[in-house]
Write a protein that holds these residues in place. Structure first.
Motif, short mmCIF file in Angstrom:
data_model
loop_
_atom_site.label_atom_id
_atom_site.label_comp_id
_atom_site.label_asym_id
_atom_site.label_seq_id
_atom_site.Cartn_x
_atom_site.Cartn_y
_atom_site.Cartn_z
N TRP A 85 0.82 -1.22 0.00
CA TRP A 85 0.00 0.00 0.00
C TRP A 85 0.85 1.25 0.00
O TRP A 85 0.32 2.35 0.09
CB TRP A 85 -0.94 -0.01 1.21
N GLU A 86 2.17 1.09 -0.12
CA GLU A 86 3.07 2.25 -0.19
C GLU A 86 3.37 2.53 -1.65
O GLU A 86 4.08 1.77 -2.31
CB GLU A 86 4.36 1.98 0.58
N ASP A 124 8.04 -5.38 -2.30
CA ASP A 124 8.25 -3.96 -2.59
C ASP A 124 7.66 -3.58 -3.94
O ASP A 124 7.84 -4.28 -4.95
CB ASP A 124 9.75 -3.64 -2.59
N LEU A 125 7.00 -2.43 -3.98
CA LEU A 125 6.31 -2.01 -5.20
C LEU A 125 7.29 -1.67 -6.32
O LEU A 125 7.00 -1.93 -7.50
CB LEU A 125 5.41 -0.81 -4.91
N ASP A 126 8.46 -1.09 -5.98
CA ASP A 126 9.41 -0.76 -7.04
C ASP A 126 9.87 -2.01 -7.77
O ASP A 126 10.04 -2.02 -8.99
CB ASP A 126 10.60 0.06 -6.50
N ALA A 127 10.05 -3.11 -7.02
CA ALA A 127 10.44 -4.38 -7.64
C ALA A 127 9.29 -4.96 -8.47
O ALA A 127 9.52 -5.55 -9.53
CB ALA A 127 10.89 -5.38 -6.59
#
Length: 369
Positions: free
Chosen positions: A28-29, A125-128
């Motif tokens: 959710w970040e 993680d969202l960036d990944a």
């Protein structure tokens, strides 16, 4: 024509199902992220390309010598079997070896696509997740390209090699989110990159050279992604957890080393499996090929922090320990540059052709007047 009709030995089932384990993770970040990974994600978006247009599929390929393979590198060269072979037999052998190599590339790329999709699902993680989504598209494109090359230019496929299948099975069954990275990004992709590079740098055939160069340009980003993500994560693991992953790497490297022999090809030429294995192990070219193939894996494993005593000993026993000091960043930069140079050469040729076409049209017009 159905792919099944082109297999040297048709698979027993049209599909292979691997039970999925592990959790799908939502984040959710949406704001914070590692700058390096977000920059790589941006590059992944910018570098998307279409295999139907970037590659010149009109280039002709001789299916009986797709790669310009010299006699000396063929396993049967210099054996009693070679002395009995006609020129047609030798052409058939080259076709089978090329089909076997590119078939394993094809199956590996489908595995990479599935592993990349698994990373999107499971990595926290969202960036990944963002970057893995671009990689999933890359791997789909690679599978499309290798499939087209095998169908249209060689006209023959080999089933997935047992050792590649085993490593994919181990990678996909593991519930830990980092294992698709380790199995695919580091081991399978690292070895594939080295195999691609060896053929790219030695073939004098323009179509396979284009295919391999453009695929490697993508794969250089994928390996960089795996290194970033795993290096950060493995710093947090206990010694026991690191040892578990090192055991996985050791087993995976043995599977990959044993995958390379192409025994299936020799069996299709009537050579019993035991003799085919012995002939393969006696090949000086195979020994050199094996060592070069680990040039991408060993420095990457060392870089991400898996360098325990047992792993180092395994690499000493395999004769590849010294590759740990290879400059992986330089290799990846060269992969990028070679693809860009091929693009520049092709664009220059097209520009010259357009200039000639315009000049001819002007000359014809002046002559008509």
């Amino acid at each position: 024509m159905s792919t099944r009709d082109l297999y040297t030995t048709a698979p027993s089932s049209p599909s292979w199902q691997v039970p999925a384990t592990g959790a799908a993770r939502f984040s959710w970040e949406y704001e914070d992220g590692r700058e390096r990974l977000l920059a790589l994600y941006q590059k992944g978006k910018d570098k998307q390309w279409d295999g139907a247009t970037r590659i010149d599929w009109d280039l002709e390929v001789d299916p009986y010598d797709p790669l310009g393979t010299p006699d000396e590198v063929l396993t049967l060269h210099g054996t009693r079997h070679w002395a009995k072979m006609t020129e047609k037999d030798k052409g058939d052998l080259r076709r089978h070896y090329s089909s076997w190599q590119f078939s394993q590339f094809l199956h590996g790329e489908q595995g990479a696509m599935i592993c990349a999709a698994r990373i999107v699902e499971s990595v926290p993680d969202l960036d990944a997740k963002f970057y893995s989504a671009t990689q999933t598209m890359d791997e789909a494109r690679h599978a499309e390209i290798y499939g087209r090359f095998l169908h249209e230019k060689i006209g023959m496929l080999y089933p997935i090699n047992d050792n590649l299948r085993g490593l994919l099975d181990d990678t996909l069954r593991d519930s830990r989110w980092d294992m698709p990275y380790l199995g695919m990004q580091v081991l399978i992709e690292g070895l594939a990159l080295a195999a691609f590079g060896m053929i790219r740098d030695t073939t004098d055939k323009p179509l396979p050279k284009q295919i391999l160069a453009y695929v490697m340009q993508d794969e250089a980003r994928h390996v960089a992604f795996g290194r970033m993500a795993l290096r950060d994560y493995y710093k947090q693991l206990s010694d026991a957890e690191l040892r578990e992953r090192e055991e996985f790497v050791i087993e995976g490297c043995h599977l990959m080393r044993d995958r390379l022999r192409g025994v299936e090809v020799l069996e299709n030429f009537g050579i019993p499996r035991k003799e085919a294995e012995e002939l393969s192990e006696q090949s000086e070219f195979l020994h050199l090929f094996r060592k070069l193939l680990f040039s991408r894996i060993v420095p990457c494993v060392k870089d991400i922090g898996l360098w325990g005593e047992r792993l180092q000993k395994a690499y000493v026993d395999m004769g590849v320990f010294d590759l740990g000091d290879s400059n992986l960043d330089l290799l990846m930069t060269q992969d990028e540059e070679i693809a860009e140079r091929l693009d520049a050469e092709r664009f220059a040729q097209e520009e010259r052709a357009r200039v000639t076409e315009v000049a001819d049209a002007i000359a014809e017009g002046a002559a008509g007047e």
